[in-house]
Motif scaffolding. Structure first.
Motif, PDB file in Angstrom:
ATOM      1  N   SER A   1       0.842  -1.191   0.000  1.00 58.19           N
ATOM      2  CA  SER A   1       0.000   0.000   0.000  1.00 58.19           C
ATOM      3  C   SER A   1       0.881   1.246   0.000  1.00 58.19           C
ATOM      4  O   SER A   1       1.731   1.413   0.863  1.00 58.19           O
ATOM      5  CB  SER A   1      -0.896  -0.018   1.235  1.00 58.19           C
ATOM      6  OG  SER A   1      -2.039   0.753   1.021  1.00 58.19           O
TER       7      SER A   1
ATOM      8  N   CYS B   1      -1.820  -1.201  -3.898  1.00 54.26           N
ATOM      9  CA  CYS B   1      -2.929  -0.393  -3.400  1.00 54.26           C
ATOM     10  C   CYS B   1      -2.392   1.022  -3.136  1.00 54.26           C
ATOM     11  O   CYS B   1      -1.499   1.199  -2.312  1.00 54.26           O
ATOM     12  CB  CYS B   1      -3.517  -0.994  -2.118  1.00 54.26           C
ATOM     13  SG  CYS B   1      -4.883  -0.020  -1.435  1.00 54.26           S
TER      14      CYS B   1
ATOM     15  N   GLU C   1      -2.838   4.767  -1.747  1.00 48.04           N
ATOM     16  CA  GLU C   1      -3.641   5.424  -0.720  1.00 48.04           C
ATOM     17  C   GLU C   1      -3.711   6.934  -0.960  1.00 48.04           C
ATOM     18  O   GLU C   1      -2.722   7.567  -1.311  1.00 48.04           O
ATOM     19  CB  GLU C   1      -3.057   5.146   0.666  1.00 48.04           C
ATOM     20  CG  GLU C   1      -3.085   3.672   1.036  1.00 48.04           C
ATOM     21  CD  GLU C   1      -2.662   3.439   2.476  1.00 48.04           C
ATOM     22  OE1 GLU C   1      -2.414   4.443   3.182  1.00 48.04           O
ATOM     23  OE2 GLU C   1      -2.578   2.279   2.888  1.00 48.04           O
TER      24      GLU C   1
ATOM     25  N   GLU D   1      -5.724  -1.246  -6.724  1.00 48.07           N
ATOM     26  CA  GLU D   1      -6.764  -0.843  -5.790  1.00 48.07           C
ATOM     27  C   GLU D   1      -6.410   0.517  -5.190  1.00 48.07           C
ATOM     28  O   GLU D   1      -5.268   0.956  -5.247  1.00 48.07           O
ATOM     29  CB  GLU D   1      -6.910  -1.875  -4.664  1.00 48.07           C
ATOM     30  CG  GLU D   1      -7.516  -3.188  -5.106  1.00 48.07           C
ATOM     31  CD  GLU D   1      -7.790  -4.109  -3.923  1.00 48.07           C
ATOM     32  OE1 GLU D   1      -7.255  -3.828  -2.828  1.00 48.07           O
ATOM     33  OE2 GLU D   1      -8.525  -5.087  -4.095  1.00 48.07           O
TER      34      GLU D   1
ATOM     35  N   ALA E   1      -7.173   3.151  -1.631  1.00 50.29           N
ATOM     36  CA  ALA E   1      -7.655   3.239  -0.253  1.00 50.29           C
ATOM     37  C   ALA E   1      -7.730   4.709   0.149  1.00 50.29           C
ATOM     38  O   ALA E   1      -6.934   5.534  -0.292  1.00 50.29           O
ATOM     39  CB  ALA E   1      -6.727   2.478   0.689  1.00 50.29           C
TER      40      ALA E   1
ATOM     41  N   ASP F   1      -7.019   6.975   3.114  1.00 51.79           N
ATOM     42  CA  ASP F   1      -6.211   6.885   4.332  1.00 51.79           C
ATOM     43  C   ASP F   1      -6.660   7.915   5.365  1.00 51.79           C
ATOM     44  O   ASP F   1      -7.266   8.938   5.047  1.00 51.79           O
ATOM     45  CB  ASP F   1      -4.737   7.120   3.969  1.00 51.79           C
ATOM     46  CG  ASP F   1      -3.809   6.751   5.113  1.00 51.79           C
ATOM     47  OD1 ASP F   1      -4.219   5.962   5.987  1.00 51.79           O
ATOM     48  OD2 ASP F   1      -2.676   7.270   5.138  1.00 51.79           O
TER      49      ASP F   1
ATOM     50  N   VAL G   1     -13.047   4.388  -4.028  1.00 51.60           N
ATOM     51  CA  VAL G   1     -11.965   3.650  -3.375  1.00 51.60           C
ATOM     52  C   VAL G   1     -12.441   2.261  -2.975  1.00 51.60           C
ATOM     53  O   VAL G   1     -13.639   1.997  -2.861  1.00 51.60           O
ATOM     54  CB  VAL G   1     -11.441   4.416  -2.146  1.00 51.60           C
ATOM     55  CG1 VAL G   1     -10.822   5.742  -2.560  1.00 51.60           C
ATOM     56  CG2 VAL G   1     -12.555   4.648  -1.139  1.00 51.60           C
TER      57      VAL G   1
ATOM     58  N   ARG H   1     -10.781   0.547  -0.259  1.00 51.63           N
ATOM     59  CA  ARG H   1     -10.501   0.301   1.149  1.00 51.63           C
ATOM     60  C   ARG H   1     -10.674   1.586   1.949  1.00 51.63           C
ATOM     61  O   ARG H   1     -10.502   2.687   1.436  1.00 51.63           O
ATOM     62  CB  ARG H   1      -9.062  -0.191   1.345  1.00 51.63           C
ATOM     63  CG  ARG H   1      -8.790  -1.544   0.746  1.00 51.63           C
ATOM     64  CD  ARG H   1      -7.398  -1.994   1.122  1.00 51.63           C
ATOM     65  NE  ARG H   1      -7.132  -3.328   0.663  1.00 51.63           N
ATOM     66  CZ  ARG H   1      -6.186  -4.104   1.151  1.00 51.63           C
ATOM     67  NH1 ARG H   1      -5.416  -3.661   2.128  1.00 51.63           N
ATOM     68  NH2 ARG H   1      -5.998  -5.312   0.689  1.00 51.63           N
TER      69      ARG H   1
ATOM     70  N   LYS I   1      -9.138   3.120   5.443  1.00 54.16           N
ATOM     71  CA  LYS I   1      -8.186   2.980   6.533  1.00 54.16           C
ATOM     72  C   LYS I   1      -8.656   3.885   7.673  1.00 54.16           C
ATOM     73  O   LYS I   1      -8.616   5.123   7.569  1.00 54.16           O
ATOM     74  CB  LYS I   1      -6.775   3.358   6.084  1.00 54.16           C
ATOM     75  CG  LYS I   1      -6.241   2.437   4.972  1.00 54.16           C
ATOM     76  CD  LYS I   1      -4.753   2.576   4.804  1.00 54.16           C
ATOM     77  CE  LYS I   1      -4.021   1.959   5.980  1.00 54.16           C
ATOM     78  NZ  LYS I   1      -2.567   1.930   5.797  1.00 54.16           N
TER      79      LYS I   1
ATOM     80  N   SER J   1     -18.518   0.894   6.118  1.00 53.39           N
ATOM     81  CA  SER J   1     -17.546   0.525   5.108  1.00 53.39           C
ATOM     82  C   SER J   1     -17.994  -0.716   4.348  1.00 53.39           C
ATOM     83  O   SER J   1     -17.900  -0.777   3.123  1.00 53.39           O
ATOM     84  CB  SER J   1     -16.179   0.293   5.762  1.00 53.39           C
ATOM     85  OG  SER J   1     -15.244  -0.189   4.834  1.00 53.39           O
TER      86      SER J   1
ATOM     87  N   MET K   1     -16.470  -1.722   0.834  1.00 55.10           N
ATOM     88  CA  MET K   1     -15.066  -1.402   1.050  1.00 55.10           C
ATOM     89  C   MET K   1     -14.531  -2.237   2.204  1.00 55.10           C
ATOM     90  O   MET K   1     -15.252  -2.503   3.164  1.00 55.10           O
ATOM     91  CB  MET K   1     -14.882   0.094   1.371  1.00 55.10           C
ATOM     92  CG  MET K   1     -15.177   1.017   0.213  1.00 55.10           C
ATOM     93  SD  MET K   1     -14.776   2.746   0.597  1.00 55.10           S
ATOM     94  CE  MET K   1     -16.022   3.097   1.806  1.00 55.10           C
TER      95      MET K   1
ATOM     96  N   VAL L   1      -0.197  -3.715   0.990  1.00 58.48           N
ATOM     97  CA  VAL L   1      -0.180  -2.252   1.243  1.00 58.48           C
ATOM     98  C   VAL L   1       1.234  -1.582   1.289  1.00 58.48           C
ATOM     99  O   VAL L   1       2.054  -2.111   1.960  1.00 58.48           O
ATOM    100  CB  VAL L   1      -0.887  -1.931   2.570  1.00 58.48           C
ATOM    101  CG1 VAL L   1      -1.031  -0.460   2.750  1.00 58.48           C
ATOM    102  CG2 VAL L   1      -2.203  -2.648   2.682  1.00 58.48           C
TER     103      VAL L   1
END
Length: 648
Positions: free
Chosen positions: A470, A501, A503, A529, A531, A533, A550, A552, A554, A580, A585, A644
């Motif tokens: 990530s 991934c 971020e 992917e 994310a 953050d 997105v 993911r 975090k 989420s 996600m 990640v």
């Protein structure tokens, strides 16, 4: 009527035009007098001078001839001397009547006619004189009588040319010329005195105007330049209205001027006797404080900041106004040059803006911070150019595991680390901030991509590792070039796109949703992917979840801290995880630091955990060793999961 209004009228266009007309009139009068006097001098006086000289010579020569005639009448004369004097007198008449040089004499009064008559009468004496010179004991009485008549006429001619009407008129003209010159001289001196007085006042007025801002009436930058030196013990403060360019764009220059004047009024009310408020630009001011007794500089700045924060009410809206301040407190041993003081205060203002504060004071801490940032910046430039430097960047990896199986390492977040030989450890966020401010963000991102590929490439090529990496993107990387950099620096170097991934922090996403989503869509097409953050640390977290495409979420450590002691916090964390999941996600929980927190998070569902209780950040070799232990499991080419890498 105010002094300013009087000065405005005194130096108005009408006054300037009036003075111009006066000067023009004096010039016309001067030229007129000059030409009149020039004419008087070149014609009348010249004629008088020439006529007087010629006729004076005629009178002298007539007197000499008269003396010889008288001697001859007494019988004691000299015939040759008489003939000579006759010839000289004859030549004088011929000169006066016929020569070009005697023209002024002939033109004066009726001299031409009188000279011709007298010359004719002189010639009529030529025969009688010749006869008597040829005879002995001749009678000269008749010749003497006729000559005496001519002599009287010559004397009258000379007298008339000296004291006659023409001479009287000429003298009157000379007197008139003298009066004209005297009057013109008085008028000229009076006008010059008035003009010089006006010019003096104009210089003072223009000097004052050049040092005064026309909108606020405050002293301006020209005044500050003229001062040159500010006593080192006086505090020097700079101030800027926030987002003033938007005010100028939305409300025009008139609206901007209205706000500038209102702002100056509010600041001015906070100042004391001896303080100075200076208006540099539409949005920038300088405050020079007198010595303060009983109030610290920070207290003054807080008071000014409160006064500078107000609602500006226009005809159709209300605008929230605020300002940032930077102060150089000054010391007895410090510089007195206003440029130096301004630079130091403005650097503090820039720091306040960078830190999101209302004011900042230029003290030893800030000066040390600036020196360190310069050193870090120089080191980064050298580092990215592969030049020798005391600063070095390297990467560490913090494993991410499943909540229900802490031995299953699904991937790692790659973290940036920096060390300088003299400064020691440099926080990663400081490195990123300096890179962003000085245009090195793209260089930093590409170095990180290449370093990740260099270190982790063997994992994917030789061990079949398929855990996620990530990578947190800094703002400068969110451009069209991001797709190319990912392809050339990561994918082409052997890292599977499905293992990457990227971020995005909430601050970065605030740039522009449409642009970010376009980049996400293009990289999704390659298999990557994304994310979000640090969820929960910004002001519009839910908006980002809704708008950004997105994969993911975090969740920041602030939602984990204290959940073991507060059931409400634990339920709130569960709500975020549920949200989420409803948005399709995957949740990654950051900051799990103890067993109690771990167990609570584990009960909330199938989430991923990144925290010290599982694993601390480690070098790549330690990360490899962790993956190689018998108790550790990780996704392989057969069992694909998501890993990640983060830049922070």
């Amino acid at each position: 009527m105010s002094g300013g209004s009087v000065l405005q009228r005194l130096f108005s266009r009408a006054t300037v035009v009036f003075l111009f007309v006066i000067v023009l009139g004096l010039l016309v009068a001067s030229f007129y007098t000059y030409f009149q006097d020039r004419k008087l001098q070149s014609v009348s006086l010249g004629a008088l001078r020439m006529a007087s000289w010629n006729l004076a010579q005629l009178g002298n020569e007539a007197s000499a001839f008269d003396r010889e005639v008288a001697l001859m009448a007494r019988g004691v004369g000299d015939a040759e001397e008489l003939q000579l004097r006759y010839d000289v007198l004859w030549s004088r008449y011929d000169y006066l009547i016929n020569s070009k040089e005697a023209l002024p004499t002939r033109r004066n009064q009726d001299n031409q006619e009188r000279l011709t008559r007298l010359f004719r009468e002189l010639r009529s004496l030529e025969v009688p004189i010749s006869d008597r010179l040829a005879a002995h004991d001749a009678d000269w009485a008749s010749v003497e009588s006729r000559w005496n008549t001519q002599k009287a006429a010559i004397q009258q001619l000379v007298v008339d040319n000296f004291v006659g009407d023409e001479t009287g008129r000429l003298m009157a003209d000379v007197e008139a010329s003298r009066d004209r010159l005297a009057n013109l001289r008085v008028l000229t001196l009076a006008a010059l005195a008035a003009i010089f007085l006006y010019m003096g006042l104009a210089v003072m007025f223009l000097r004052k105007q050049s040092r005064t801002d026309p909108v606020t009436g405050l002293r301006n930058v020209n005044y500050l330049r003229s001062v040159k030196r500010i006593h080192a013990a006086r505090a020097f403060i700079t101030c800027e209205i926030r987002e003033f360019s938007l005010v100028r764009t939305d409300y025009g220059n008139d609206g901007a001027n209205e706000l500038a004047a209102l702002f100056a009024n509010k600041l001015g009310k906070q100042l004391r006797t001896g303080d100075e408020l200076i208006h540099l630009t539409q949005s920038e001011y300088v405050v020079i404080l007198s010595a303060r007794h009983g109030e610290k500089l920070c207290g003054t700045l807080e008071r000014l900041a409160r006064a500078a924060s107000f609602d500006w009410r226009t005809r159709d809206s209300v605008v929230r106004v605020s300002a940032i301040f930077g102060a150089d407190p000054g010391t007895d041993s410090g510089s007195e040059d206003w440029n130096v003081r301004y630079q130091q205060a403005h650097r503090a203002l820039a720091q306040a803006e960078l830190d999101g504060q209302s004011y900042f004071i230029n003290d030893e801490t800030l000066r040390r911070r600036i020196a360190e940032e310069r050193q870090i910046h120089s080191g980064l430039v050298r580092f990215f150019n592969d030049e020798p430097t005391s600063l070095r960047l390297h990467l560490v990896y913090q494993p991410i595991v499943r909540a229900d199986d802490r031995h299953l390492v699904t991937g790692a977040e790659v973290l940036l680390r920096c060390r300088d030989d003299s400064l020691g450890f440099v926080p990663p966020n400081r490195v990123v901030d300096i890179c962003e401010r000085f245009g090195l963000g793209g260089d930093l991102g590409r170095w990180l991509f290449r370093q990740v590929a260099l270190e982790t490439g063997p994992l994917y090529r030789n061990l079949g590792f398929r855990g996620n990496l990530s990578i947190n993107l800094n703002p400068s990387m969110l451009t069209e070039r991001l797709v190319e950099d990912v392809q050339t620096c990561l994918i082409d170097e052997g890292l599977p796109a499905s293992a990457l991934c990227l971020e995005i922090t909430e601050d970065n996403a605030a740039l522009e949703f449409a642009i970010i989503n376009e980049l996400i869509e293009r990289l999704h097409g390659l298999g990557l992917e994304f994310a979000l953050d640090d969820f929960g640390t910004g002001h519009s977290s839910l908006e980002y979840v809704r708008e950004l495409q997105v994969d993911r979420l975090k969740i920041d450590r602030c939602f984990v801290d204290g959940i073991e002691d507060d059931p409400d916090k634990c339920r709130f964390l569960g709500s975020i995880i549920a949200m989420s999941e409803q948005a399709y996600m995957k949740s990654v929980i950051e900051g799990v630091e103890n067993e109690a927190q771990w167990q609570l998070v584990e009960q909330l569902g199938g989430v991923l955990i990144q925290g010290y209780h599982a694993h601390r950040p480690m070098t790549f070799n330690d990360y490899m060793a962790l993956l190689m232990t018998e108790t550790t499991r990780y996704p392989t080419a057969v069992d694909r999961r998501t890993p990640v890498v983060e830049l922070q």
